[in-house]
Scaffold this active site. Structure first.
Site, PDB file in Angstrom:
ATOM      1  CB  THR A 189      -0.859  -0.034   1.288  1.00 45.99           C
ATOM      2  OG1 THR A 189      -1.852  -1.021   1.118  1.00 45.99           O
ATOM      3  CG2 THR A 189      -1.497   1.308   1.627  1.00 45.99           C
ATOM      4  CB  VAL A 218     -13.925  -1.121   2.714  1.00 45.16           C
ATOM      5  CG1 VAL A 218     -13.198   0.218   2.841  1.00 45.16           C
ATOM      6  CG2 VAL A 218     -14.851  -1.100   1.499  1.00 45.16           C
TER       7      VAL A 218
HETATM    8  N1  ASP Z   1      -3.863  -1.648   5.062  1.00 42.63           N
HETATM    9  C1  ASP Z   1      -4.164  -2.203   3.771  1.00 42.63           C
HETATM   10  C2  ASP Z   1      -5.474  -2.965   3.860  1.00 42.63           C
HETATM   11  O1  ASP Z   1      -5.690  -3.676   4.814  1.00 42.63           O
HETATM   12  C3  ASP Z   1      -3.099  -3.106   3.251  1.00 42.63           C
HETATM   13  C4  ASP Z   1      -1.690  -2.583   3.320  1.00 42.63           C
HETATM   14  O2  ASP Z   1      -1.420  -1.660   4.040  1.00 42.63           O
HETATM   15  O3  ASP Z   1      -0.831  -3.089   2.625  1.00 42.63           O
HETATM   16  O4  ASP Z   1      -6.242  -2.878   2.950  1.00 42.63           O
END
Ligand code: ASP
Length: 339
Positions: A189, A218
């Site tokens: 992300t 989500v």
């Molecule tokens: N926090 C993001 C989610 O759970 C994933 C990530 O941070 O890589 O959608």
């Protein structure tokens, strides 16, 4: 900025996800990630040095990361259980606590731009799915086929998950440690926190979520306070990791609350949230306050990250040790990126 206001030294930090990133990763892969993070960081630093406001810089930086296939946002986003890409993003302005968030997007090339439009050009704070995409069309944003977000690596990751059989999302105690071990298969992300020369703070985060997530799931990224938060009263924070854990703990808002209500330093607040509100392997946080250096910490083995400060300090890294970056090119690089 009025003549009476003092100029604040700008600062910027960005992340490209946290996770169990294997230390034995090929040097060429490590270099590719570091080069991408450095290029985008220097763009942001150059814009801040030129006096551009934090909101514009954060959105530009996250858009560049969304366009980079290495990261799990925009082109390069992970696939859900159906093999499709469902994207989400959020931006928050520390000046006035306004925020814009989007989720369930399948066709908007740069979700962070739509999040900014939700904040500045709509009466709402959060739009999802078809309504959000109709708004994107009305704002003239670039729309693409869902396959535009696809890369071979994300298909491999989904296939690996399917071969392994059981969905990791059956397990509410799932953590990023111990799976997704090589570079690129962690979260990836993207996020950015910025302080401009007026002292204004902004946080922006964008993601495709988690590989194999249920359709319609989500995560924390678009939830104000969970994966993204900014207030000039305290700090701007962007998170990355297991979204469900960040949502339960309102991790980003908690950092701000510890500063606002308990007078903690940014460093102490970030460390406390990673230690007490989240559990080992959940993820990482990048943050900047009204003064001082940025903070970038994780409770996973690694986090793709980079930061720069007006004082000339800049660094990039994945694991504990960070490598210094030469800052001279910042302004020139911003010119080049705009050309
Ligand atoms: N926090 C993001 C989610 O759970 C994933 C990530 O941070 O890589 O959608």
């Amino acid at each position: 900025m009025s003549a009476l206001q003092t100029r604040t030294p700008w600062a910027i930090a960005l992340h490209g996800g946290a996770g169990a990133i294997a230390k034995g990763t090929e040097e060429s892969e490590v270099e590719a990630y570091e080069a991408a993070l450095t290029r985008v960081l220097l763009h942001g630093a150059g814009r801040l040095a030129a006096g551009v406001a934090s909101l514009a810089v954060a959105v530009e930086v996250v858009s560049l990361l969304e366009d980079c296939p290495l990261f799990n946002a925009g082109h390069g986003a992970v696939r859900n259980e159906l093999g499709l890409h469902e994207l989400e993003a959020c931006v928050m302005d520390g000046v006035n606590l306004r925020s814009g968030a989007v989720a369930g997007l399948t066709r908007v090339r740069n979700p962070i731009e739509l999040a900014r439009h939700v904040m500045t050009d709509s009466p709402h704070a959060f739009l999802i799915g078809a309504g959000a995409e109709a708004f994107a069309v009305r704002r003239g944003l670039t729309m693409v086929e869902n396959s535009w977000f696809s890369t071979p690596r994300r298909l491999e990751q989904l296939e690996l998950l399917r071969r392994e059989g059981a969905s990791r999302f059956q397990d509410p105690e799932v953590s990023l440690s111990g799976e997704g071990g090589s570079v690129g298969s962690g979260g990836s992300t993207v996020g950015c926190v910025v302080r401009d020369t007026r002292g204004d703070l902004v946080a922006a985060t964008s993601t495709g979520g988690l590989t194999g997530k249920w359709a319609g799931r989500v995560g924390d990224t678009p939830f104000v306070g969970a994966g993204t938060y900014a207030s000039n009263m305290s700090c701007a924070v962007s998170g990355t990791g297991i979204g469900e854990a960040f949502m339960r703990s309102l991790a980003c808002r908690e950092v701000a609350a510890l500063m606002e209500h308990h007078g903690m330093s940014l460093q102490a607040a970030v460390e406390r949230v990673l230690l007490h509100n989240l559990k080992p392997g959940d993820g990482g946080l990048i943050a900047v306050s009204a003064t001082g250096p940025v903070v970038m910490e994780m409770n996973t083995p690694g986090m793709y990250r980079a930061c720069a400060h007006e004082a000339g300090v800049a660094a990039v890294g994945i694991w504990t040790q960070m490598k210094p970056i030469l800052m001279e090119g910042a302004a020139a690089s911003a010119e080049m990126d705009r050309a």
